[in-house]
Every structure is written in C-alpha cells, then in structure tokens.
Design a protein around this motif. Sequence first.
Motif, PDB file in Angstrom:
ATOM      1  N   ASP A 293      33.575  -3.347   0.097  1.00  0.00           N
ATOM      2  CA  ASP A 293      34.786  -3.835   0.764  1.00  0.00           C
ATOM      3  C   ASP A 293      36.068  -3.203   0.242  1.00  0.00           C
ATOM      4  O   ASP A 293      37.073  -3.898   0.018  1.00  0.00           O
ATOM      5  N   MET A 294      36.050  -1.898   0.055  1.00  0.00           N
ATOM      6  CA  MET A 294      37.277  -1.209  -0.340  1.00  0.00           C
ATOM      7  C   MET A 294      38.310  -1.372   0.768  1.00  0.00           C
ATOM      8  O   MET A 294      37.988  -1.195   1.948  1.00  0.00           O
ATOM      9  N   PRO A 295      39.533  -1.703   0.429  1.00  0.00           N
ATOM     10  CA  PRO A 295      40.570  -1.895   1.450  1.00  0.00           C
ATOM     11  C   PRO A 295      40.762  -0.678   2.360  1.00  0.00           C
ATOM     12  O   PRO A 295      41.089  -0.830   3.534  1.00  0.00           O
ATOM     13  N   LEU A 296      40.541   0.507   1.833  1.00  0.00           N
ATOM     14  CA  LEU A 296      40.672   1.721   2.633  1.00  0.00           C
ATOM     15  C   LEU A 296      39.792   1.673   3.875  1.00  0.00           C
ATOM     16  O   LEU A 296      40.166   2.173   4.940  1.00  0.00           O
ATOM     17  N   MET A 297      38.643   1.039   3.761  1.00  0.00           N
ATOM     18  CA  MET A 297      37.687   1.031   4.862  1.00  0.00           C
ATOM     19  C   MET A 297      38.141   0.160   6.037  1.00  0.00           C
ATOM     20  O   MET A 297      37.535   0.188   7.095  1.00  0.00           O
ATOM     21  N   GLU A 298      39.212  -0.609   5.844  1.00  0.00           N
ATOM     22  CA  GLU A 298      39.807  -1.324   6.974  1.00  0.00           C
ATOM     23  C   GLU A 298      40.565  -0.357   7.873  1.00  0.00           C
ATOM     24  O   GLU A 298      40.848  -0.662   9.028  1.00  0.00           O
ATOM     25  N   ARG A 299      40.874   0.823   7.327  1.00  0.00           N
ATOM     26  CA  ARG A 299      41.684   1.806   8.048  1.00  0.00           C
ATOM     27  C   ARG A 299      40.913   3.037   8.500  1.00  0.00           C
ATOM     28  O   ARG A 299      41.350   3.744   9.401  1.00  0.00           O
ATOM     29  N   VAL A 300      39.783   3.342   7.834  1.00  0.00           N
ATOM     30  CA  VAL A 300      39.017   4.546   8.162  1.00  0.00           C
ATOM     31  C   VAL A 300      37.535   4.214   8.248  1.00  0.00           C
ATOM     32  O   VAL A 300      37.080   3.196   7.733  1.00  0.00           O
ATOM     33  N   SER A 301      36.812   5.092   8.900  1.00  0.00           N
ATOM     34  CA  SER A 301      35.354   4.983   8.938  1.00  0.00           C
ATOM     35  C   SER A 301      34.782   6.376   9.147  1.00  0.00           C
ATOM     36  O   SER A 301      35.446   7.251   9.694  1.00  0.00           O
ATOM     37  N   LEU A 302      33.568   6.553   8.707  1.00  0.00           N
ATOM     38  CA  LEU A 302      32.873   7.806   8.957  1.00  0.00           C
ATOM     39  C   LEU A 302      32.213   7.673  10.314  1.00  0.00           C
ATOM     40  O   LEU A 302      31.330   6.848  10.505  1.00  0.00           O
ATOM     41  N   ASP A 303      32.671   8.463  11.258  1.00  0.00           N
ATOM     42  CA  ASP A 303      32.193   8.347  12.621  1.00  0.00           C
ATOM     43  C   ASP A 303      31.049   9.314  12.907  1.00  0.00           C
ATOM     44  O   ASP A 303      30.017   8.918  13.420  1.00  0.00           O
ATOM     45  N   THR A 304      31.230  10.569  12.586  1.00  0.00           N
ATOM     46  CA  THR A 304      30.258  11.594  12.946  1.00  0.00           C
ATOM     47  C   THR A 304      30.169  12.632  11.840  1.00  0.00           C
ATOM     48  O   THR A 304      31.180  13.009  11.269  1.00  0.00           O
ATOM     49  N   MET A 305      28.955  13.078  11.565  1.00  0.00           N
ATOM     50  CA  MET A 305      28.759  14.194  10.647  1.00  0.00           C
ATOM     51  C   MET A 305      28.051  15.300  11.403  1.00  0.00           C
ATOM     52  O   MET A 305      27.072  15.052  12.100  1.00  0.00           O
ATOM     53  N   VAL A 306      28.541  16.503  11.269  1.00  0.00           N
ATOM     54  CA  VAL A 306      27.923  17.677  11.870  1.00  0.00           C
ATOM     55  C   VAL A 306      27.555  18.604  10.727  1.00  0.00           C
ATOM     56  O   VAL A 306      28.386  18.926   9.888  1.00  0.00           O
ATOM     57  N   THR A 307      26.306  19.009  10.679  1.00  0.00           N
ATOM     58  CA  THR A 307      25.840  19.912   9.633  1.00  0.00           C
ATOM     59  C   THR A 307      25.411  21.220  10.266  1.00  0.00           C
ATOM     60  O   THR A 307      24.655  21.239  11.232  1.00  0.00           O
ATOM     61  N   ILE A 308      25.913  22.289   9.714  1.00  0.00           N
ATOM     62  CA  ILE A 308      25.571  23.623  10.189  1.00  0.00           C
ATOM     63  C   ILE A 308      24.795  24.319   9.080  1.00  0.00           C
ATOM     64  O   ILE A 308      25.174  24.251   7.918  1.00  0.00           O
ATOM     65  N   VAL A 309      23.702  24.942   9.445  1.00  0.00           N
ATOM     66  CA  VAL A 309      22.882  25.642   8.449  1.00  0.00           C
ATOM     67  C   VAL A 309      22.880  27.138   8.724  1.00  0.00           C
ATOM     68  O   VAL A 309      23.093  27.575   9.848  1.00  0.00           O
ATOM     69  N   ASP A 310      22.629  27.891   7.683  1.00  0.00           N
ATOM     70  CA  ASP A 310      22.532  29.343   7.786  1.00  0.00           C
ATOM     71  C   ASP A 310      21.147  29.688   8.321  1.00  0.00           C
ATOM     72  O   ASP A 310      20.151  29.586   7.608  1.00  0.00           O
ATOM     73  N   CYS A 311      21.080  30.069   9.569  1.00  0.00           N
ATOM     74  CA  CYS A 311      19.791  30.346  10.216  1.00  0.00           C
ATOM     75  C   CYS A 311      19.035  31.491   9.564  1.00  0.00           C
ATOM     76  O   CYS A 311      17.810  31.526   9.602  1.00  0.00           O
ATOM     77  N   SER A 312      19.759  32.404   8.961  1.00  0.00           N
ATOM     78  CA  SER A 312      19.084  33.565   8.383  1.00  0.00           C
ATOM     79  C   SER A 312      18.267  33.206   7.135  1.00  0.00           C
ATOM     80  O   SER A 312      17.342  33.929   6.781  1.00  0.00           O
ATOM     81  N   THR A 313      18.585  32.093   6.484  1.00  0.00           N
ATOM     82  CA  THR A 313      17.840  31.702   5.278  1.00  0.00           C
ATOM     83  C   THR A 313      17.163  30.346   5.391  1.00  0.00           C
ATOM     84  O   THR A 313      16.403  29.960   4.512  1.00  0.00           O
ATOM     85  N   TYR A 314      17.415  29.633   6.474  1.00  0.00           N
ATOM     86  CA  TYR A 314      16.900  28.271   6.611  1.00  0.00           C
ATOM     87  C   TYR A 314      15.379  28.182   6.475  1.00  0.00           C
ATOM     88  O   TYR A 314      14.865  27.382   5.694  1.00  0.00           O
ATOM     89  N   LEU A 315      14.662  28.972   7.230  1.00  0.00           N
ATOM     90  CA  LEU A 315      13.197  28.890   7.192  1.00  0.00           C
ATOM     91  C   LEU A 315      12.651  29.251   5.811  1.00  0.00           C
ATOM     92  O   LEU A 315      11.686  28.642   5.346  1.00  0.00           O
ATOM     93  N   LYS A 316      13.254  30.211   5.174  1.00  0.00           N
ATOM     94  CA  LYS A 316      12.823  30.602   3.823  1.00  0.00           C
ATOM     95  C   LYS A 316      12.915  29.402   2.873  1.00  0.00           C
ATOM     96  O   LYS A 316      11.979  29.096   2.143  1.00  0.00           O
ATOM     97  N   TYR A 317      14.027  28.705   2.898  1.00  0.00           N
ATOM     98  CA  TYR A 317      14.205  27.556   2.009  1.00  0.00           C
ATOM     99  C   TYR A 317      13.392  26.347   2.463  1.00  0.00           C
ATOM    100  O   TYR A 317      12.913  25.575   1.648  1.00  0.00           O
ATOM    101  N   LEU A 318      13.206  26.187   3.745  1.00  0.00           N
ATOM    102  CA  LEU A 318      12.418  25.073   4.261  1.00  0.00           C
ATOM    103  C   LEU A 318      10.972  25.179   3.810  1.00  0.00           C
ATOM    104  O   LEU A 318      10.357  24.191   3.411  1.00  0.00           O
TER     105      LEU A 318
END
Length: 106
Positions: A69-94
């Motif tokens: 219940d931080m007071p800040l959260m009365e004023r803000v919220s996390l609505d959406t997160m977008v994650t972008i990955v490096d396609c050239s290395t993604y499969l290697k690390y996966l």
Amino acid sequence: DLGCACCSLSEELLSSVSELILLADLRGQQSGGDRDSNKNAFDHIVIESSGVSEPRGIRSNFQQATFYDMPLMERVSLDTMVTIVDCSTYLKYLRSAKNIDENEVP
C-alpha cells in the motif's frame, strides 16, 4: 538524475517515478491547478529498460509497492510491459541450459 530501469531491482525505479509525479504536481500548483485537475499530469510514463535482462524485476517492484500500500500506487500503476528480444541470439540462449551472465549479453 532520475535513474534508469537498469537499477529497477533497487528502490530507484519507484523513487524516480515518484519524483516525476511530484514534479507534475508542482507544475500544476504553479499554474493554479490542484493535484486532481492537473493539466501537467502525465497520462503515461514509459520506462525504457534496455539492458535489463530480467524485466520481471520491474513488475515485481510495482506488485510489491501495491501489496504494501505505498501511497505512490494511488497515483500510478503498471499497465503494460512489452519485451523485445534479440532474434539473432534468442534461440541460442533458449536452447542453452546455462544461465546468461551479464557480460555475455550483446
């Protein structure tokens, strides 16, 4: 300096967001408005988090702030997160069973 999301695992991210809200409030007071009708308030705050290999830390900060219940959260919220990955290395690390070290991230 408002910090960056790279520091999101600490308190700096929410502190920076809080500073932005405070600045918007101060601008609104200077123009004669109150907090609730502040035309200088932000509609959205975009957190650009390049270099953050675990974006769930950002989400966790907001979830914990809401849980405690931080007071800040009365004023803000996390609505959406977008994650972008490096396609050239993604499969290697996966396919790798090894955890990625910060020094290995391109």
